[in-house]
Design an enzyme around this catalytic site. Sequence first.
Site, PDB file in Angstrom:
ATOM      1  N   GLU A   1       0.866  -1.199   0.000  1.00 28.97           N
ATOM      2  CA  GLU A   1       0.000   0.000   0.000  1.00 28.97           C
ATOM      3  C   GLU A   1       0.901   1.247   0.000  1.00 28.97           C
ATOM      4  O   GLU A   1       1.960   1.246   0.620  1.00 28.97           O
ATOM      5  CB  GLU A   1      -0.824  -0.020   1.299  1.00 28.97           C
ATOM      6  CG  GLU A   1      -1.625   1.223   1.577  1.00 28.97           C
ATOM      7  CD  GLU A   1      -2.179   1.244   3.024  1.00 28.97           C
ATOM      8  OE1 GLU A   1      -1.508   0.762   3.959  1.00 28.97           O
ATOM      9  OE2 GLU A   1      -3.302   1.764   3.202  1.00 28.97           O
TER      10      GLU A   1
ATOM     11  N   ASN B   1      -6.990   6.301  -1.580  1.00 27.13           N
ATOM     12  CA  ASN B   1      -5.894   5.360  -1.328  1.00 27.13           C
ATOM     13  C   ASN B   1      -6.143   4.202  -2.302  1.00 27.13           C
ATOM     14  O   ASN B   1      -7.085   3.424  -2.123  1.00 27.13           O
ATOM     15  CB  ASN B   1      -5.964   4.913   0.139  1.00 27.13           C
ATOM     16  CG  ASN B   1      -4.777   4.059   0.537  1.00 27.13           C
ATOM     17  OD1 ASN B   1      -4.091   3.504  -0.310  1.00 27.13           O
ATOM     18  ND2 ASN B   1      -4.561   3.926   1.840  1.00 27.13           N
TER      19      ASN B   1
ATOM     20  N   CYS C   1      -4.791  -2.946   2.808  1.00 25.79           N
ATOM     21  CA  CYS C   1      -4.475  -2.906   4.235  1.00 25.79           C
ATOM     22  C   CYS C   1      -5.651  -3.229   5.150  1.00 25.79           C
ATOM     23  O   CYS C   1      -6.020  -4.365   5.310  1.00 25.79           O
ATOM     24  CB  CYS C   1      -3.826  -1.585   4.611  1.00 25.79           C
ATOM     25  SG  CYS C   1      -3.020  -1.727   6.210  1.00 25.79           S
TER      26      CYS C   1
ATOM     27  N   LYS D   1      -9.437   2.109  -1.705  1.00 31.37           N
ATOM     28  CA  LYS D   1      -9.623   1.545  -0.346  1.00 31.37           C
ATOM     29  C   LYS D   1     -10.950   1.972   0.277  1.00 31.37           C
ATOM     30  O   LYS D   1     -11.266   3.173   0.338  1.00 31.37           O
ATOM     31  CB  LYS D   1      -8.456   1.991   0.533  1.00 31.37           C
ATOM     32  CG  LYS D   1      -8.424   1.396   1.929  1.00 31.37           C
ATOM     33  CD  LYS D   1      -7.133   1.813   2.626  1.00 31.37           C
ATOM     34  CE  LYS D   1      -6.972   1.220   4.006  1.00 31.37           C
ATOM     35  NZ  LYS D   1      -5.682   1.620   4.608  1.00 31.37           N
TER      36      LYS D   1
ATOM     37  N   ASN E   1       0.358  -1.277   5.238  1.00 29.78           N
ATOM     38  CA  ASN E   1       1.295  -0.581   6.138  1.00 29.78           C
ATOM     39  C   ASN E   1       0.704  -0.741   7.521  1.00 29.78           C
ATOM     40  O   ASN E   1      -0.302  -0.083   7.840  1.00 29.78           O
ATOM     41  CB  ASN E   1       1.325   0.921   5.855  1.00 29.78           C
ATOM     42  CG  ASN E   1       2.197   1.310   4.690  1.00 29.78           C
ATOM     43  OD1 ASN E   1       3.345   1.696   4.855  1.00 29.78           O
ATOM     44  ND2 ASN E   1       1.634   1.227   3.502  1.00 29.78           N
TER      45      ASN E   1
ATOM     46  N   GLU F   1      -5.818   8.631   8.027  1.00 27.58           N
ATOM     47  CA  GLU F   1      -6.392   8.219   6.724  1.00 27.58           C
ATOM     48  C   GLU F   1      -7.785   8.791   6.523  1.00 27.58           C
ATOM     49  O   GLU F   1      -8.171   9.140   5.414  1.00 27.58           O
ATOM     50  CB  GLU F   1      -6.428   6.690   6.620  1.00 27.58           C
ATOM     51  CG  GLU F   1      -5.075   6.099   6.328  1.00 27.58           C
ATOM     52  CD  GLU F   1      -5.192   4.681   5.821  1.00 27.58           C
ATOM     53  OE1 GLU F   1      -5.790   4.457   4.773  1.00 27.58           O
ATOM     54  OE2 GLU F   1      -4.675   3.783   6.521  1.00 27.58           O
TER      55      GLU F   1
HETATM   56  N1  CDV Z   1      -2.835   1.274   6.683  1.00 30.09           N
HETATM   57  C1  CDV Z   1      -3.745   0.617   7.428  1.00 30.09           C
HETATM   58  O1  CDV Z   1      -4.883   0.444   7.011  1.00 30.09           O
HETATM   59  N2  CDV Z   1      -3.351   0.212   8.643  1.00 30.09           N
HETATM   60  C2  CDV Z   1      -4.217  -0.399   9.610  1.00 30.09           C
HETATM   61  C3  CDV Z   1      -3.789  -0.058  11.017  1.00 30.09           C
HETATM   62  C4  CDV Z   1      -4.087   1.357  11.352  1.00 30.09           C
HETATM   63  C5  CDV Z   1      -4.465  -0.907  12.064  1.00 30.09           C
HETATM   64  C6  CDV Z   1      -4.271  -1.926   9.466  1.00 30.09           C
HETATM   65  O2  CDV Z   1      -5.373  -2.471   9.532  1.00 30.09           O
HETATM   66  O3  CDV Z   1      -3.228  -2.560   9.353  1.00 30.09           O
END
Ligand code: CDV
Length: 321
Positions: A47, A110, A182, A127, A207, A146
């Site tokens: 990501e 995103n 993510c 996203k 991430n 975010e």
């Molecule tokens: N970049 C993300 O979406 N990170 C989230 C963190 C904040 C918990 C994740 O679900 O990995």
Amino acid sequence: MTRIITVGAAQLGPIARAESRSQVVERMLSLMHQAKGNGCDMVVFPELALTTFFPRWYFESQEEVDAFFERDMPSVETQPLFDTARKLQLGFYLGYAELIEEQGSLRHFNTSIVVDRNGSIVAKYRKIHLPGHDQHEPWRRFQHLEKRYFETGNLGFTAFRANWGDDAQDAARQGIFGMAICNDRRWSETYRILGLQGVEMILIGYNTPVHNPPAPEHDALSHFHNELVMQSGAYQNGTWVVGVAKAGNEEGVEQIGNSIIVAPSGEIVAACTTTGDELAIARCDLDLCNSYKTTTFNFARHRQPEQYGMIVERKGAIPPP
Ligand code: CDV
């Protein structure tokens, strides 16, 4: 029939705030060459792969935020990824911050794309599950803004066909793919909505900081939760899942690595073992999905969606204690 797609989980180590797009792209090209040398058909990058994970900072000025976004894809800096895909005949998944004019206004997403071996974008995803907060919260060791910097994705979870063979008619190299980004990987809906479209491989960049400011009691479980969601998502939908991290200590924030490739059985078949730039490779037989999709998770035969509402109703009828 077997349909083997060889996939590289192209994990990236930390990206410093001062690192330029071109420097990051150089690192990505090196992973692409390694992948080709090891027989890969495609690689999956994380990501927001082109910059540091900027939502960890609160910025007053929108101009500062927008500097992390891509207005064009490909751009001058990212064009080498597309040229190399064509030259090596190697596809890729790329996560990046997208700034686009849509419906007369500037919009921030995103985003991830899949690029085929001819260097053409064949699918895009934005996203949907944006974690974190939208106001500056100075009590946190680092921010997760975010919800401030991105809009919720508006393209749904849409499965698509992709062909990794030389010949467009080559059925042995085609499959049904899906994307997520993510935090989406923690939600069962992500997998099930793609699963209902027959997905055979879900590509996910992430991430993930080790430390979760609102719930530090989860920190020690960060790898367990990472594997739990992708393994169960794969098994319950009879699909491959490829999850790829941006890892390591990035600008003082420790991020998990733990990039994995999960088979439709739910088993991890390849994994990165460092928190730096690293490639984990698996030969993925898409036809292995059928063994799950036609038996335990034969949705048409065994799912009972028309009954699920009744269960909720009955639950609602239980009198309070
Ligand atoms: N970049 C993300 O979406 N990170 C989230 C963190 C904040 C918990 C994740 O679900 O990995």
